[in-house]
Structures are given as structure tokens and as C-alpha cells.
Design a protein around this motif. Sequence first.
Motif, PDB file in Angstrom:
ATOM      1  N   GLU A 193       7.027  10.777   4.192  1.00  0.00           N
ATOM      2  CA  GLU A 193       6.733  10.768   2.760  1.00  0.00           C
ATOM      3  C   GLU A 193       7.873  10.570   2.028  1.00  0.00           C
ATOM      4  OE1 GLU A 193       4.010  13.881   1.976  1.00  0.00           O
ATOM      5  OE2 GLU A 193       2.297  13.132   2.692  1.00  0.00           O
ATOM      6  N   GLN A 194       8.894  11.348   2.426  1.00  0.00           N
ATOM      7  CA  GLN A 194      10.141  11.298   1.623  1.00  0.00           C
ATOM      8  C   GLN A 194      10.780  10.061   1.731  1.00  0.00           C
ATOM      9  OE1 GLN A 194      12.545  14.619   3.439  1.00  0.00           O
ATOM     10  NE2 GLN A 194      11.227  16.046   2.625  1.00  0.00           N
ATOM     11  N   LEU A 195      10.690   9.514   3.205  1.00  0.00           N
ATOM     12  CA  LEU A 195      11.246   8.115   3.214  1.00  0.00           C
ATOM     13  C   LEU A 195      10.483   6.975   2.229  1.00  0.00           C
ATOM     14  CD1 LEU A 195      12.983   6.141   4.663  1.00  0.00           C
ATOM     15  CD2 LEU A 195      11.386   5.872   6.362  1.00  0.00           C
ATOM     16  N   ASP A 196       9.081   7.051   2.304  1.00  0.00           N
ATOM     17  CA  ASP A 196       8.253   5.957   1.521  1.00  0.00           C
ATOM     18  C   ASP A 196       8.827   6.653   0.012  1.00  0.00           C
ATOM     19  OD1 ASP A 196       7.138   5.415   3.604  1.00  0.00           O
ATOM     20  OD2 ASP A 196       5.225   6.513   3.320  1.00  0.00           O
ATOM     21  N   ARG A 197       8.961   7.685  -0.352  1.00  0.00           N
ATOM     22  CA  ARG A 197       9.402   7.948  -1.611  1.00  0.00           C
ATOM     23  C   ARG A 197      10.882   7.431  -2.251  1.00  0.00           C
ATOM     24  NH1 ARG A 197       9.675  12.975  -1.420  1.00  0.00           N
ATOM     25  NH2 ARG A 197       7.331  13.307  -1.321  1.00  0.00           N
ATOM     26  N   LYS A 198      11.969   7.472  -1.239  1.00  0.00           N
ATOM     27  CA  LYS A 198      12.873   6.872  -1.450  1.00  0.00           C
ATOM     28  C   LYS A 198      12.911   5.289  -1.359  1.00  0.00           C
ATOM     29  CE  LYS A 198      15.218  10.857  -1.450  1.00  0.00           C
ATOM     30  NZ  LYS A 198      16.131  11.112  -2.670  1.00  0.00           N
ATOM     31  N   THR A 199      12.117   4.834  -0.685  1.00  0.00           N
ATOM     32  CA  THR A 199      12.067   3.445  -0.564  1.00  0.00           C
ATOM     33  C   THR A 199      11.280   2.970  -1.918  1.00  0.00           C
ATOM     34  OG1 THR A 199      11.432   3.469   1.830  1.00  0.00           O
ATOM     35  CG2 THR A 199      10.732   1.576   0.507  1.00  0.00           C
ATOM     36  N   GLY A 200      10.658   3.652  -2.635  1.00  0.00           N
ATOM     37  CA  GLY A 200      10.059   3.322  -3.770  1.00  0.00           C
ATOM     38  C   GLY A 200      11.073   3.486  -4.726  1.00  0.00           C
ATOM     39  N   GLU A 201      11.838   4.695  -4.827  1.00  0.00           N
ATOM     40  CA  GLU A 201      13.067   4.363  -5.723  1.00  0.00           C
ATOM     41  C   GLU A 201      13.657   3.500  -5.697  1.00  0.00           C
ATOM     42  OE1 GLU A 201      14.367   8.503  -4.918  1.00  0.00           O
ATOM     43  OE2 GLU A 201      12.782   9.526  -5.934  1.00  0.00           O
ATOM     44  N   VAL A 233       0.870  -1.132  -0.138  1.00  0.00           N
ATOM     45  CA  VAL A 233       0.061   0.028   0.040  1.00  0.00           C
ATOM     46  C   VAL A 233       1.053   1.061   0.055  1.00  0.00           C
ATOM     47  CG1 VAL A 233      -1.823   1.333   1.263  1.00  0.00           C
ATOM     48  CG2 VAL A 233      -1.896  -1.251   1.081  1.00  0.00           C
ATOM     49  N   ASP A 234       1.978   1.312   0.794  1.00  0.00           N
ATOM     50  CA  ASP A 234       2.754   2.536   0.992  1.00  0.00           C
ATOM     51  C   ASP A 234       3.285   2.754  -0.425  1.00  0.00           C
ATOM     52  OD1 ASP A 234       2.111   2.709   3.376  1.00  0.00           O
ATOM     53  OD2 ASP A 234       3.817   1.569   4.205  1.00  0.00           O
ATOM     54  N   LEU A 235       4.065   1.696  -1.126  1.00  0.00           N
ATOM     55  CA  LEU A 235       4.508   1.949  -2.309  1.00  0.00           C
ATOM     56  C   LEU A 235       3.235   2.512  -3.526  1.00  0.00           C
ATOM     57  CD1 LEU A 235       7.093  -1.042  -2.726  1.00  0.00           C
ATOM     58  CD2 LEU A 235       7.511   1.455  -2.105  1.00  0.00           C
ATOM     59  N   ALA A 236       2.426   2.055  -3.599  1.00  0.00           N
ATOM     60  CA  ALA A 236       1.345   2.350  -4.541  1.00  0.00           C
ATOM     61  C   ALA A 236       0.877   3.684  -4.278  1.00  0.00           C
ATOM     62  CB  ALA A 236       0.059   1.458  -4.067  1.00  0.00           C
ATOM     63  N   ILE A 237       0.748   4.282  -2.944  1.00  0.00           N
ATOM     64  CA  ILE A 237       0.328   5.571  -2.466  1.00  0.00           C
ATOM     65  C   ILE A 237       1.650   6.503  -3.116  1.00  0.00           C
ATOM     66  CG2 ILE A 237       0.336   7.340  -0.580  1.00  0.00           C
ATOM     67  CD1 ILE A 237      -1.056   5.176   0.964  1.00  0.00           C
ATOM     68  N   ILE A 238       2.711   6.181  -2.827  1.00  0.00           N
ATOM     69  CA  ILE A 238       3.837   7.120  -3.497  1.00  0.00           C
ATOM     70  C   ILE A 238       3.685   7.040  -4.967  1.00  0.00           C
ATOM     71  CG2 ILE A 238       6.465   6.991  -3.852  1.00  0.00           C
ATOM     72  CD1 ILE A 238       6.640   5.566  -0.941  1.00  0.00           C
ATOM     73  N   GLN A 239       3.557   6.051  -5.668  1.00  0.00           N
ATOM     74  CA  GLN A 239       3.457   6.247  -7.131  1.00  0.00           C
ATOM     75  C   GLN A 239       1.991   7.063  -7.546  1.00  0.00           C
ATOM     76  OE1 GLN A 239       5.559   4.979  -9.394  1.00  0.00           O
ATOM     77  NE2 GLN A 239       7.197   4.341  -7.745  1.00  0.00           N
ATOM     78  N   LEU A 240       0.982   7.112  -6.709  1.00  0.00           N
ATOM     79  CA  LEU A 240      -0.073   7.714  -6.920  1.00  0.00           C
ATOM     80  C   LEU A 240      -0.039   9.181  -6.742  1.00  0.00           C
ATOM     81  CD1 LEU A 240      -3.117   5.292  -5.976  1.00  0.00           C
ATOM     82  CD2 LEU A 240      -2.439   5.666  -8.237  1.00  0.00           C
ATOM     83  N   LYS A 241       0.910   9.425  -6.015  1.00  0.00           N
ATOM     84  CA  LYS A 241       1.161  10.981  -5.752  1.00  0.00           C
ATOM     85  C   LYS A 241       2.185  11.404  -6.964  1.00  0.00           C
ATOM     86  CE  LYS A 241       0.745  11.090  -0.879  1.00  0.00           C
ATOM     87  NZ  LYS A 241       1.464  11.248   0.556  1.00  0.00           N
ATOM     88  N   LYS A 242       3.140  10.596  -7.225  1.00  0.00           N
ATOM     89  CA  LYS A 242       3.793  10.743  -8.463  1.00  0.00           C
ATOM     90  C   LYS A 242       2.928  11.109  -9.753  1.00  0.00           C
ATOM     91  CE  LYS A 242       8.135   8.697  -7.214  1.00  0.00           C
ATOM     92  NZ  LYS A 242       9.030   7.419  -7.364  1.00  0.00           N
ATOM     93  N   VAL A 243       1.920  10.438  -9.687  1.00  0.00           N
ATOM     94  CA  VAL A 243       0.860  10.343 -11.014  1.00  0.00           C
ATOM     95  C   VAL A 243       0.109  11.628 -10.880  1.00  0.00           C
ATOM     96  CG1 VAL A 243      -1.095   9.428 -11.968  1.00  0.00           C
ATOM     97  CG2 VAL A 243       0.839   7.890 -11.496  1.00  0.00           C
TER      98      VAL A 243
END
Length: 473
Positions: free
Chosen positions: A290-298, A141-151
Motif C-alpha cells: 500500500e505504501q508503494l502504491d501510495r508512492k506510485t500515485g504520488e 485500478v491500483d492508482l484508483a484504490i490509492i486515491q479512494l483511500k485518501k478520499v
Amino acid sequence: MSMYCYSCGCRLSEKDFCTNCGADVGLYKKILYAANHFYNQGLERAGVRDLTGAIISLRQCLKFNKNHVEARNLLGLVYYETGEVVLALEQWILSKNLRAEKNIADDYINMIQENPTRLQTIGQTIKKYNLALSYCYQDSVDLAIIQLKKVLSLNPNYVRAHQLLALLYIHREDWEHARRELEKCKRIDAGNTTTLRYMKEVKNALDLQAKARGESGKRSSYSDEVVRYRSGNEDIIQPSMRRGNSTVSTIINIAIGLVIGVAGAFFLLFPARLSSMNTEAQDEIRDVSEQLDRKTGEVEELNQKISALESEKAKLQNDLDNFVGNDGTMLAVNSLLQAMCVYMQQPDNIDAVSKAVEEIDVNQAAAVESQNFQDLYKLLLEKAGPSIATTYYEAGMESYRKEMFDQAIEELSKAAVYDTTNGDIYYNLANAYRKVGDDDHAKDMYKKVIDEFPDTEKARRAQNILDEMTATP
């Protein structure tokens, strides 16, 4: 909007028939009127931001009249406003095919296609949205939220991304964030039923939370100061009377009031300040999270790229190993070239040529797929094969006579490779196999003698032995 005859193309009048060709156009006009009605309805709904209703009306219009250019253009605009750029382009391209000249769809298409940055953004939006969906299927879920925020940073009007993000917040019971996303959806598309359904669930959850917070017990702060005394058998209770208006009492009261005021201000203002500090700290924690989640997604994306690169590297290494000859291909080619050089330099020296050919591994040579290699190898075998076969045949028969049957099989097998015209090799090889109890290979060799050397004494003996082996239980 003018109507034209479907048969001759002439402008229609108010009659139910074409004044030019006489075709019956009564039903045809009703269909066109219905299409125009739905187009006008879609236009009205789009004007009040009911984009979902507009899409339904415009698609209904196109069911009645698929050549309605204005409906297709408007439908494309509505799709574009909801973030569905691909669907919008589809409608505009169809509109352009219906009317090539004086069509505003040209401007819409050029607006997107002539801007490489916009096209790249559209592609990234689709890729990231699909990646978010895959994360949802994986329960990340966390990674999905990060990607949707990028979208949504690339395409803020993408309604489906807002809805999916709100759904993920609902899944996490983060009702306030879900409400904010759904409010954004409503500002884009006020009539979207999915948004309204999600909003209803979120409001119910928020109402339950508010009700739970509001059920704390109330206590009365009223307290009367009273004086109690006993008169006979009765208890007398009466309000206390403050007496004395001396200066000392006034000063004391003022001092007490000041202390109470300071204390009250402290207890009233400090919690507010503390709450403000907690809110700021929570905001900072949320930003860091959020920054950590974003970095995790990256990092996850980079790990996937690394895995893909490692797979590609392994494949390339395997191809390189095949090319350089880990399976013996290059070694066989080099041995064949060396033997060919010996043959070209000493064509009459059969012993030297035979020795060079014998250096070629038979199994490696058979694995080479090149037809040129096989032709050249066959030519050398024709030149040197009989001599090599004779050497191995004599050594094999010597081992056979010494009852060293395993060694005899190995040497006679090599003789059979270099000379396929000598039936004695196959016959004695079959006998050697029979001596060691390998009846299957023995039968194969006897059959080879019978098939390839018919009407010979060896074939007759082989047939007798084969019949005897077949008859034996």
C-alpha cells in the motif's frame, strides 16, 4: 404543523375553505398533508439509518411542497451524513433563502464555511474522487484504490467512495476487502440498494469459496488392531488382547506416550505458529504494497505536474522568443530606430537615410503588427523610397538587358517595394516574369499596371500582352 392560506396567508381551520378570504383550500390541504406525510416518513427512515429511503421520501415531500424548510434542512443533514457535502450545502442555502430568520440552516452553513480547513478538505475530497474516477476509466485500478483511500481518510462517511472502492475490490476478486467496505456502507446507510446489490454478489462469491474449501475428502482414522490365524480351512480374525502389566511395559508405554504427546504438541502448535507468522508477514507485505502504491500515485501526480510545468515553460519560452525577436520583430524595430536616428540627424542627406532604410528587412517589417511602427516606416519610405527604388530599378534593368532575368526579378521586386508610383517598374517586372516562364506572376503584374496606371501607354501595351497570353492555349 400549521397551514396557511395560499391566497391571503391566514391560518387555515379544519374547513375546506379559508375563513378569511373564502378560497377553496381542500386540494391544497391534501397536498400539504401528503408533503408532511413524506417528511415524517423520511424522518423515521433517517432515524433507523435508512438514508437512501430518507432521501427518496424527503425529495418526494419537496415535490409536493418545495417551501418545506424542515424537509430541506433534514435532506441536507442526510446528504451530509453520506458524505455529499456539496448537495447538503445546496439544500441549506435554499432553506435559508426560504426562511432568513430563525433557521437552523444558518448553523449548518456556518459550521462548514467558517472552518477553512473543512472547506479545503471538501475540495480535496472532490478532486481526489474525480481523479480516482479518471484512473478507473484508464483501467489503473491500483492508482484508483490509492486515491479512494485518501478520499475516505478525509471523509470517512463518503458512501459513493466506499461503494466505488468495493467495486474495484470486486473487480480484483478481493472479496473480503470488498465485504469490509460494503459493511462500512451499511453502517452509514442501511438501505442503500447499490450497497445491498454489491453485498449480495460478494456473499455469493464468499459462499462459493467456502464451499470449495469444505469439499475435501474425509478418511476414517479408525483402525482396529486384530490378530489373524488359520484354523483348518478357516481364517480366524479376532481383536488382539494386550497382556502383561509389568513395570517395564508401563514405563515403556509412558515413554511412548510422552514422545507421542511431544510430537503431537509440536505438530499441532507449530502449524498455528507458522500460520501466525505467515499472517504477520502478509500484513507487512500488504502495508509495504500500500505504501508503494501510495508512492506510485504520488509519483504519477508529480509527473503530471512536471509535464504541465514543462508545457508552461515551453509556452513562456515561445512568448519570450517572440518578444526578443526570434521572428525578426525586434531586429526590424532596431533597424527602423537606427534609420530614424539617421533621418533626424541628417534630414537632407537622402543617400544616408536611404542606406539606413535599406538595412530594414522588408519581410520582417511587414510582419510587425504595431501601427506606430508601420506609420513610421511609411514616413521613412516616403523620404528615402524613391532614391532606393531608382537604384534597384537601374540594377534590375541592367540585369534584364544582360538576360539575367532571375536577378532582374529580384532587383525590380525590391524597387517596387520602395516606389509604388512608378509603372515602369511593374511593367518591366512583368516582362521579366514572362521571360522565365512564370505566366501567373506576369499576368498579376500586367493587371497591376492596367489597374493602377490606366490610360497610359504602358497600360495599353500591358493589355495587349495580357490578351495575347490569355488567347494562347
